[in-house]
Design a protein around this motif. Structure first.
Motif, PDB file in Angstrom:
ATOM      1  N   HIS A   1       0.824  -1.222   0.000  1.00 26.23           N
ATOM      2  CA  HIS A   1       0.000   0.000   0.000  1.00 26.23           C
ATOM      3  C   HIS A   1       0.851   1.263   0.000  1.00 26.23           C
ATOM      4  O   HIS A   1       0.614   2.164  -0.806  1.00 26.23           O
ATOM      5  N   GLY A   2       1.824   1.376   0.892  1.00 25.95           N
ATOM      6  CA  GLY A   2       2.620   2.576   0.916  1.00 25.95           C
ATOM      7  C   GLY A   2       3.499   2.680   2.134  1.00 25.95           C
ATOM      8  O   GLY A   2       3.546   1.785   2.990  1.00 25.95           O
TER       9      GLY A   2
ATOM     10  N   GLY B   1       2.502   6.310  -1.707  1.00 31.13           N
ATOM     11  CA  GLY B   1       1.880   5.018  -1.952  1.00 31.13           C
ATOM     12  C   GLY B   1       0.695   5.090  -2.890  1.00 31.13           C
ATOM     13  O   GLY B   1       0.536   6.053  -3.668  1.00 31.13           O
ATOM     14  N   LYS B   2      -0.185   4.097  -2.793  1.00 33.44           N
ATOM     15  CA  LYS B   2      -1.376   4.048  -3.635  1.00 33.44           C
ATOM     16  C   LYS B   2      -2.337   5.178  -3.282  1.00 33.44           C
ATOM     17  O   LYS B   2      -2.259   5.765  -2.190  1.00 33.44           O
ATOM     18  N   GLU B   3      -3.269   5.419  -4.188  1.00 34.20           N
ATOM     19  CA  GLU B   3      -4.192   6.532  -3.996  1.00 34.20           C
ATOM     20  C   GLU B   3      -5.004   6.374  -2.712  1.00 34.20           C
ATOM     21  O   GLU B   3      -5.138   7.329  -1.925  1.00 34.20           O
ATOM     22  N   ASP B   4      -5.534   5.163  -2.459  1.00 37.49           N
ATOM     23  CA  ASP B   4      -6.375   5.009  -1.267  1.00 37.49           C
ATOM     24  C   ASP B   4      -5.546   5.113   0.013  1.00 37.49           C
ATOM     25  O   ASP B   4      -6.029   5.583   1.057  1.00 37.49           O
ATOM     26  N   TYR B   5      -4.282   4.731  -0.042  1.00 41.40           N
ATOM     27  CA  TYR B   5      -3.430   4.834   1.142  1.00 41.40           C
ATOM     28  C   TYR B   5      -3.127   6.306   1.459  1.00 41.40           C
ATOM     29  O   TYR B   5      -3.236   6.755   2.604  1.00 41.40           O
TER      30      TYR B   5
ATOM     31  N   SER C   1       1.281   3.555 -14.176  1.00 44.14           N
ATOM     32  CA  SER C   1       0.826   3.354 -12.802  1.00 44.14           C
ATOM     33  C   SER C   1       1.168   4.611 -12.023  1.00 44.14           C
ATOM     34  O   SER C   1       2.187   5.262 -12.281  1.00 44.14           O
TER      35      SER C   1
ATOM     36  N   VAL D   1       1.905   6.598  -8.344  1.00 44.72           N
ATOM     37  CA  VAL D   1       2.275   6.582  -6.934  1.00 44.72           C
ATOM     38  C   VAL D   1       2.077   8.005  -6.419  1.00 44.72           C
ATOM     39  O   VAL D   1       2.661   8.958  -6.961  1.00 44.72           O
TER      40      VAL D   1
ATOM     41  N   ARG E   1       1.914  13.348  -7.866  1.00 42.91           N
ATOM     42  CA  ARG E   1       1.979  11.914  -8.148  1.00 42.91           C
ATOM     43  C   ARG E   1       3.147  11.640  -9.090  1.00 42.91           C
ATOM     44  O   ARG E   1       3.573  12.494  -9.876  1.00 42.91           O
TER      45      ARG E   1
END
Length: 641
Positions: free
Chosen positions: A381-382, A395-399, A417, A419, A430
């Motif tokens: 995730h991050g 990390g990922k967008e939701d994280y 992708s 980050v 990002r």
């Protein structure tokens, strides 16, 4: 003396034939012509009987050869009293194998060189730092052993370089002619040759598990293969035999002389058919090995020459197989280099492949990476850490969204992708990462189509949007995406235009490589499973080698058929001359030996590229040369400035 003894063991029947000829000549000198005739005739008929037995065994196995011509020629020459001609035929058939072995030895040079260079011992350093070594068999080397490799020696196992730096000759593994520089800590391949200085190596694998041993196993398998050689001769055997007997019978019937029958068959002996194809195929396999392409068996060369459909895996085959930093998009008030440096400092705490790509991208831009503290990673995730007094979340967008609000919904290019990065509770930007297409992919696809391959596909488990984007960029229209390994197998099995060549590199490619008519595994450092399943292993990480494999297959088949055609053509011409009664049997027999030699020399042309192959390679290499020249010019301009 040993080479002479080995030659005598391999070709004892040929030497025996020469001995019988010498005995016959001695009997003639002693005024014993009948004894000479009986001695030579009995030996020749005995040889004919042995060949007849082998013919019958082949017939039981469903194989028809051309030995019937040689046997008939031997018997007929003995019957009409031309017993010396019968002995020359025997000598021709026995020495023909010796000529084939000599030519094949020359053709096998690249394959044999890999085997001959295999190290037998290693210099293992004695623990304790004394610098002393002890020589041990290569098979006893274990991972973590430290080895001394002297100048000009072959690295016995895969390992990490412990010396400061060193240059290695990797040409026998990859085909790259220039020395390759490595520095401390970098992996080096077994089979490489050290330069002018000794080096220290820490083994990372045993000899059995090392790269060079895998290549040796592939080469040994290739040398044992003889699959298509006999089949090529068999395709010509029946019509050639019928034509030969027709001309011989007509010559006898029209002239009324049985000797004409024997004289025609003497020049119809089948050695060119039996010798030409094996030499051409071995020459083709040797040339492939020289270019870092191991073709496991001769049958694969024949299949390569007829390829009509080619399918490619995407990741690691058409693309580089590793994510790279493509773009940095930042929020208002933020600088791209600052955001990237903070993110890279945090990502140094992670082992995720995307984290490694971000760190590498920052270093390529010449950024100094700050030190991160108090890092906390949520797997897949991050990472959150403190960098120069700032709280940084990567990390990922939701994280990242769980730490800040207001992440903008920006479109992302196909195949990329994202980050995301947050700094001190605010969204910073990002990082877009992508698996870039190889620089030579588009040219490789075009060159493959130029060889006559009509259908080219991409088979990938990646998302359709990404796959379609890459396919359109490199000239592949037929893109199949979102596939599981079994889906790839089903697609390849159902393709209508065959043979089908599949090119891939990973473990998940092993099933489809085995299912294809010709499976090509990319890169010697790729998956062992893929290499074992494939029919062709490309040692260098160079996609164009797949095209070269097809070109070499076509060149080899063309030369093999040309050599067979040359032998058949010359034999038919000599048969027509002999049917007129102007070519005595003894002279015809020696003339046929010259036909054998001509066919062997022609078959060795498979070691050289054809004109079409040279032209295609020039088209691929020209853009790279132009780019290098452009870079040189730019550097010169900068220097002048």
């Amino acid at each position: 003396m040993r080479p002479l003894a080995a030659f005598a063991r391999r070709h004892w029947f040929g030497l025996l034939t020469l001995l019988v000829g010498a005995v016959g000549g001695l009997l003639i000198a002693l005024d014993q012509p009948e004894a000479a005739r009986w001695t030579v005739s009995a030996f020749s008929l005995g040889f004919a009987a042995v060949r007849t037995w082998h013919m019958l065994v082949d017939l039981r196995r469903g194989r028809y050869g051309v030995d019937v011509l040689a046997v008939t020629a031997i018997v007929s020459t003995v019957v009409v009293g031309e017993y010396w001609a019968s002995l020359v035929i025997v000598l021709m058939m026995t020495t023909g194998r010796a000529l084939e072995a000599l030519a094949a030895g020359r053709a096998e040079r690249e394959l044999s060189a890999l085997l001959d260079r295999a190290p037998r011992t290693a210099h293992r350093l004695v623990p304790g730092g004394s610098g002393h070594t002890t020589d041990v068999p290569v098979g006893e080397v274990q991972p973590d052993d430290e080895l001394l490799v002297k100048p000009g020696e072959v690295l016995p196992v895969d390992g990490l370089l412990l010396s400061t730096s060193a240059a290695f000759d990797e040409s026998s593994l990859t085909g790259e002619p220039l020395p390759v520089e490595h520095v401390r800590g970098e992996p080096v391949m077994s089979g490489s040759v050290t330069g002018a200085r000794p080096i220290i190596l820490r083994a990372t694998a045993s000899a059995a598990d090392s790269q060079y041993q895998r290549i040796i196993d592939l080469v040994s398998e290739a040398q044992r293969s003889r699959a298509p050689f006999v089949r090529l001769a068999d395709r010509v055997a029946v019509p050639f035999t019928l034509v030969s007997f027709t001309i011989a019978g007509a010559a006898w019937w029209l002239s009324g002389e049985a000797s004409r029958f024997a004289e025609v068959l003497v020049v119809a002996t089948p050695c060119p058919l039996l010798i030409a194809a094996p030499v051409a195929f071995m020459a083709g396999m040797s040339r492939a090995a020289h270019h870092g392409i191991i073709v496991k068996n001769g049958g694969t060369l024949e299949q390569l020459s007829h390829i009509r459909t080619a399918a490619f895996d995407k990741t690691g085959t058409l693309t580089r197989g590793a994510p790279e930093l493509a773009a940095v998009d930042v929020a208002d008030g933020m600088h791209p280099d600052a955001v990237l440096a903070l993110a890279a400092g945090v990502e140094r705490l992670s082992t995720h492949p995307l984290a490694e790509a971000i760190v590498a991208g920052a270093r390529e831009r010449g950024l100094t990476l700050p030190v991160a503290h108090a890092g906390q990673e949520t797997t897949a995730h991050g990472v959150t850490a403190t960098v120069e007094g700032h709280t940084v979340v990567v990390g990922k967008e939701d994280y990242v969204a769980s730490h800040v609000r207001g992440i903008p919904d920006l479109p992302l290019a196909p195949g990329h992708s994202a980050v995301h990065v947050a700094v001190d509770g605010g969204y910073a930007g990002r990082l877009a990462l992508a698996d870039h297409v190889r620089h030579d992919t588009a040219r490789t696809i075009a060159a493959l189509r130029a060889t006559g391959v009509g259908q080219v596909l991409m088979l990938t488990g990646d998302a359709p949007a990404t796959a379609q984007h890459i396919g359109s960029a490199i000239g592949i229209d037929d893109v199949r995406a979102g596939l599981l390994p079994q889906d790839k197998v089903d697609i390849v099995a159902g393709l209508p235009h065959r043979p089908v060549m599949m090119v891939g590199d990973g473990v998940n490619d092993a099933p489809v490589l085995a299912a294809a008519d010709v499976g090509v595994a990319m890169g010697a450092r790729g998956s062992t499973a893929a290499s074992e399943s494939a029919d062709v292993v490309v040692l260098l990480d160079d996609l164009y080698r797949a095209v070269r494999a097809v070109q070499i297959g076509r060149r080899t088949m063309a030369v093999a058929w040309q050599a067979i055609g040359l032998g058949v053509g010359l034999s038919v011409a000599l048969m027509l001359v002999a049917s007129a009664g102007v070519l005595p049997a003894i002279i015809g027999a020696w003339t046929q030996e010259g036909v054998d030699l001509a066919c062997i020399l022609w078959a060795l042309l498979a070691r050289q590229p054809g004109r079409e192959e040279q032209a295609a390679l020039a088209e691929v290499e020209r853009p790279a040369e132009d780019a290098a020249a452009q870079r040189t010019g730019q550097n010169g301009q900068r220097t002048a400035a």
